[in-house]
Enzyme design. Structure first.
Site, PDB file in Angstrom:
ATOM      1  N   GLY A 178       1.757   3.311   2.236  1.00 42.84           N
ATOM      2  CA  GLY A 178       2.736   3.386   3.299  1.00 42.84           C
ATOM      3  C   GLY A 178       4.009   2.648   2.957  1.00 42.84           C
ATOM      4  N   HIS A 179       3.875   1.490   2.308  1.00 40.97           N
ATOM      5  CA  HIS A 179       5.050   0.715   1.911  1.00 40.97           C
ATOM      6  C   HIS A 179       5.834   1.438   0.818  1.00 40.97           C
ATOM      7  CE1 HIS A 179       2.525  -2.944   3.297  1.00 40.97           C
ATOM      8  NE2 HIS A 179       3.258  -2.475   4.287  1.00 40.97           N
ATOM      9  N   ARG A 217      -4.817  -3.724   7.130  1.00 36.38           N
ATOM     10  CA  ARG A 217      -6.027  -4.086   7.864  1.00 36.38           C
ATOM     11  C   ARG A 217      -7.211  -3.186   7.526  1.00 36.38           C
ATOM     12  NH1 ARG A 217      -3.498  -5.141  13.939  1.00 36.38           N
ATOM     13  NH2 ARG A 217      -2.039  -6.771  13.325  1.00 36.38           N
ATOM     14  N   VAL A 262       1.901   7.116   7.009  1.00 40.38           N
ATOM     15  CA  VAL A 262       1.182   7.672   5.858  1.00 40.38           C
ATOM     16  C   VAL A 262      -0.313   7.546   6.137  1.00 40.38           C
ATOM     17  CG1 VAL A 262       0.728   7.444   3.381  1.00 40.38           C
ATOM     18  CG2 VAL A 262       3.046   7.095   4.272  1.00 40.38           C
ATOM     19  N   HIS A 277       0.850  -1.187   0.000  1.00 42.37           N
ATOM     20  CA  HIS A 277       0.000   0.000   0.000  1.00 42.37           C
ATOM     21  C   HIS A 277       0.890   1.243   0.000  1.00 42.37           C
ATOM     22  CE1 HIS A 277       0.969   0.407   4.236  1.00 42.37           C
ATOM     23  NE2 HIS A 277       0.333  -0.701   4.556  1.00 42.37           N
ATOM     24  N   GLY A 319       8.294   1.619   9.255  1.00 41.66           N
ATOM     25  CA  GLY A 319       7.365   2.723   9.432  1.00 41.66           C
ATOM     26  C   GLY A 319       7.021   2.951  10.891  1.00 41.66           C
ATOM     27  N   GLU A 320       6.701   4.199  11.230  1.00 41.03           N
ATOM     28  CA  GLU A 320       6.286   4.527  12.589  1.00 41.03           C
ATOM     29  C   GLU A 320       4.857   4.061  12.871  1.00 41.03           C
ATOM     30  OE1 GLU A 320       6.908   8.668  13.271  1.00 41.03           O
ATOM     31  OE2 GLU A 320       9.082   8.528  13.000  1.00 41.03           O
ATOM     32  N   LYS A 321       4.141   3.625  11.858  1.00 41.59           N
ATOM     33  CA  LYS A 321       2.785   3.110  12.059  1.00 41.59           C
ATOM     34  C   LYS A 321       2.795   1.994  13.103  1.00 41.59           C
ATOM     35  CE  LYS A 321      -1.320   1.289  11.350  1.00 41.59           C
ATOM     36  NZ  LYS A 321      -1.082   0.094  12.170  1.00 41.59           N
ATOM     37  N   ASP A 322       3.761   1.084  13.005  1.00 37.93           N
ATOM     38  CA  ASP A 322       3.906   0.000  13.985  1.00 37.93           C
ATOM     39  C   ASP A 322       5.049   0.377  14.928  1.00 37.93           C
ATOM     40  OD1 ASP A 322       1.869  -1.703  12.840  1.00 37.93           O
ATOM     41  OD2 ASP A 322       3.271  -2.029  11.194  1.00 37.93           O
TER      42      ASP A 322
END
Length: 270
Positions: free
Chosen positions: A43-44, A167, A156, A41, A127-130
């Protein structure tokens, strides 16, 4: 197969992957790895672009999806390892006070470490998402004294603020507003940072309650996921469970200072 920079050369054999890594390291190349799972996606793509932006970078991607996405070649990735890297027998104990499932985080850490080792990486981009995974990987890299530098890329988001993740697509449309409430709550909580941890949590919880959403957790931690400092940089982390899907998100905040005081000699950036 001959190596062609920027052509997303696909490798399916781990030994072959290691050969590429060793050969490039011998000629002084920086090997920047973006460990991915089974989907792709925006973000990647941001992670890949961050890797490509590093001076002298040779970008490797590890990917276990059914087919190699064409986006890898369009983004100028150099090498794609297509398949799952073996982590059998690897045990990880992070020593962290986990918010997410400790076993799941440990498995993800093992996957990232395997990707770094298999490629002979000099750098890894996450990523800072996780954020919990990011911290756990840094702890592992430090504990193992790996000669790898870890880089983080900001989360993102969609225009309405939702953190992009694989998800998201699994959340039913009727739960979309509930999903948006999480990012709204975290943003509101961050803007209460000047008044301390309790105010941050109360504010975030209030937004979720107004939306009729029960959090799986809400917590303020320092940047190593320990107890929050009274004053300084911190992370507000939260998750909600919607239709069997766990959505997790986080935002940074200057706890006890507030955004309006950053740069005036009173905040963490002084």
């Amino acid at each position: 197969m001959a190596f062609e920079p920027g052509k997303a050369v696909v490798v399916t054999d781990a030994a072959h992957l290691a050969q590429y890594g060793r050969a490039l390291r011998k000629v002084g190349k920086k090997i920047v790895v973006v460990p991915l799972s089974t989907g792709l996606h925006a973000g990647h793509i941001a992670l890949i672009r961050a890797a490509k932006s590093m001076l002298g970078a040779t970008v490797f991607v590890t990917y276990a999806g059914e087919e190699v996405p064409e986006e890898f070649a369009r983004e100028g990735v150099d090498v794609v390892y297509h398949g799952a890297l073996d982590t059998a027998g690897v045990q990880v104990r992070t020593g962290m006070d986990h918010l997410e499932d400790a076993g799941e985080v440990a498995a993800q850490v093992a996957g990232v470490i395997a990707a770094a080792n298999a490629t002979h990486a000099t750098d890894v981009v996450l990523g800072e998402k996780d954020f919990e995974l990011l911290v756990a990987v840094q702890l592992a890299v430090t504990a193992l004294r790996m000669e790898v530098k870890l880089h983080s890329v900001p989360t993102v988001r969609t225009p309405d603020g939702l953190a992009i993740s694989l998800r998201n697509a699994r959340v039913p449309e009727e739960q979309r507003e509930a999903a948006l409430a999480l990012s709204a709550a975290l943003t509101a909580g961050a803007h209460a940072a000047e008044h301390g941890e309790a105010a941050v949590l109360d504010t975030a919880r209030g937004v979720l309650e107004a939306a009729g959403v029960e959090p799986a957790y809400l917590a303020v931690r320092d940047l190593a996921l320990r107890a929050a400092p009274e004053t300084g940089d911190a992370r507000l982390m939260g998750a909600v469970d919607l239709a069997g899907v766990r959505l997790a998100d986080n935002v940074g905040l200057p706890l006890g200072v507030g955004f309006k005081h950053i740069g005036d000699g009173e905040g963490p950036l002084r």
